[in-house]
Design an enzyme around this catalytic site. Sequence first.
Site, PDB file in Angstrom:
ATOM      1  N   GLU A 106       5.137   2.803  15.258  1.00 28.10           N
ATOM      2  CA  GLU A 106       4.709   2.012  14.101  1.00 28.10           C
ATOM      3  C   GLU A 106       3.626   2.766  13.343  1.00 28.10           C
ATOM      4  OE1 GLU A 106       4.322  -2.169  14.997  1.00 28.10           O
ATOM      5  OE2 GLU A 106       2.607  -2.365  13.656  1.00 28.10           O
ATOM      6  N   ASP A 108       0.917   1.784  10.295  1.00 24.20           N
ATOM      7  CA  ASP A 108       0.414   0.544   9.685  1.00 24.20           C
ATOM      8  C   ASP A 108      -0.580   0.744   8.563  1.00 24.20           C
ATOM      9  OD1 ASP A 108       1.757  -0.961  11.574  1.00 24.20           O
ATOM     10  OD2 ASP A 108       0.005  -1.339  12.817  1.00 24.20           O
ATOM     11  N   GLU A 110      -2.813  -2.348   6.947  1.00 19.51           N
ATOM     12  CA  GLU A 110      -3.103  -3.789   6.958  1.00 19.51           C
ATOM     13  C   GLU A 110      -4.321  -4.030   6.074  1.00 19.51           C
ATOM     14  OE1 GLU A 110      -1.641  -5.962  10.900  1.00 19.51           O
ATOM     15  OE2 GLU A 110      -3.249  -4.547  11.306  1.00 19.51           O
ATOM     16  N   ASN A 133      -3.981   1.509  19.373  1.00 18.16           N
ATOM     17  CA  ASN A 133      -5.397   1.823  19.607  1.00 18.16           C
ATOM     18  C   ASN A 133      -5.850   3.096  18.893  1.00 18.16           C
ATOM     19  OD1 ASN A 133      -5.562  -0.416  21.355  1.00 18.16           O
ATOM     20  ND2 ASN A 133      -4.830   0.824  23.073  1.00 18.16           N
TER      21      ASN A 133
END
Length: 283
Positions: A106, A108, A110, A133
């Site tokens: 993934e 990301d 956000e 993490n």
Amino acid sequence: MAPSSAHNNGFYVLMLVGIVVSTMVATCAGSFYQDFDLTWGGDRAKIFNGGQLLSLSLDKVSGSGFKSKKEYLFGRIDMQLKLVAGNSAGTVTAYYLSSQGPTHDEIDFEFLGNLSGDPYILHTNIFTQGKGNREQQFYLWFDPTRNFHTYSIIWKPQHIIFLVDNTPIRVFKNAEPLGVPFPKNQPMRIYSSLWNADDWATRGGLVKTDWSKAPFTAYYRNFKAIEFSSKSSISNSGAEYEANELDAYSRRRLRWVQKYFMIYNYCSDLKRFPQGLPAECKR
């Protein structure tokens, strides 16, 4: 008999019209109807303007989301977003690439909502084989709710680059020689969702969502995907590739963003990693 100049002029006008029309068709070919499925949230997710605009909304009952019809394995993904305006505390607008399953990869973006007048926080993370993490967080140097801005991911076997309006903010290099997994085998779809995360999103969950301001709405336009073949990416490897990763101007922009706008970097968090920072942080 040779055609008259009037006929010639008419012929050239028709040719020009044909060229302009074909250019417009090429420019307008992309459509959210063609490229994406609305996946949850009912009519809170909408495609309109002939497929050129998409919106996601969140109210007290539900958020909403969409995903790409296609999977991608390496490429450049661009999307323009205009984020939730006003008091968006507690909300998260997520825009990311992801594969499926417990060992998913993934990449990301956000966007963590804020109280009116406070800056948004842009949260980035990378998962490989189900493990994340790897967070870095930034303030944006503009108001992302007033206008559309372009958020891009460049994903190659050598690295992942996050960009905002074509300014690189983060580079995650392939560190497999150090034993660090890198996302390079699992094709990923593009996803986005707008959801309530007031248990953590704004000041660690201290500020809750003000539902009197609902519905909260984010807008999307100008999606573009350029796929890279793994062979062409891999052939551009080694020292030659390192030199071409970012040009001098882009490296300066990256340093500027990281100096003035980065607010968290997992590679500097000694409290979180008392046994030593992750291997990729020591390069």
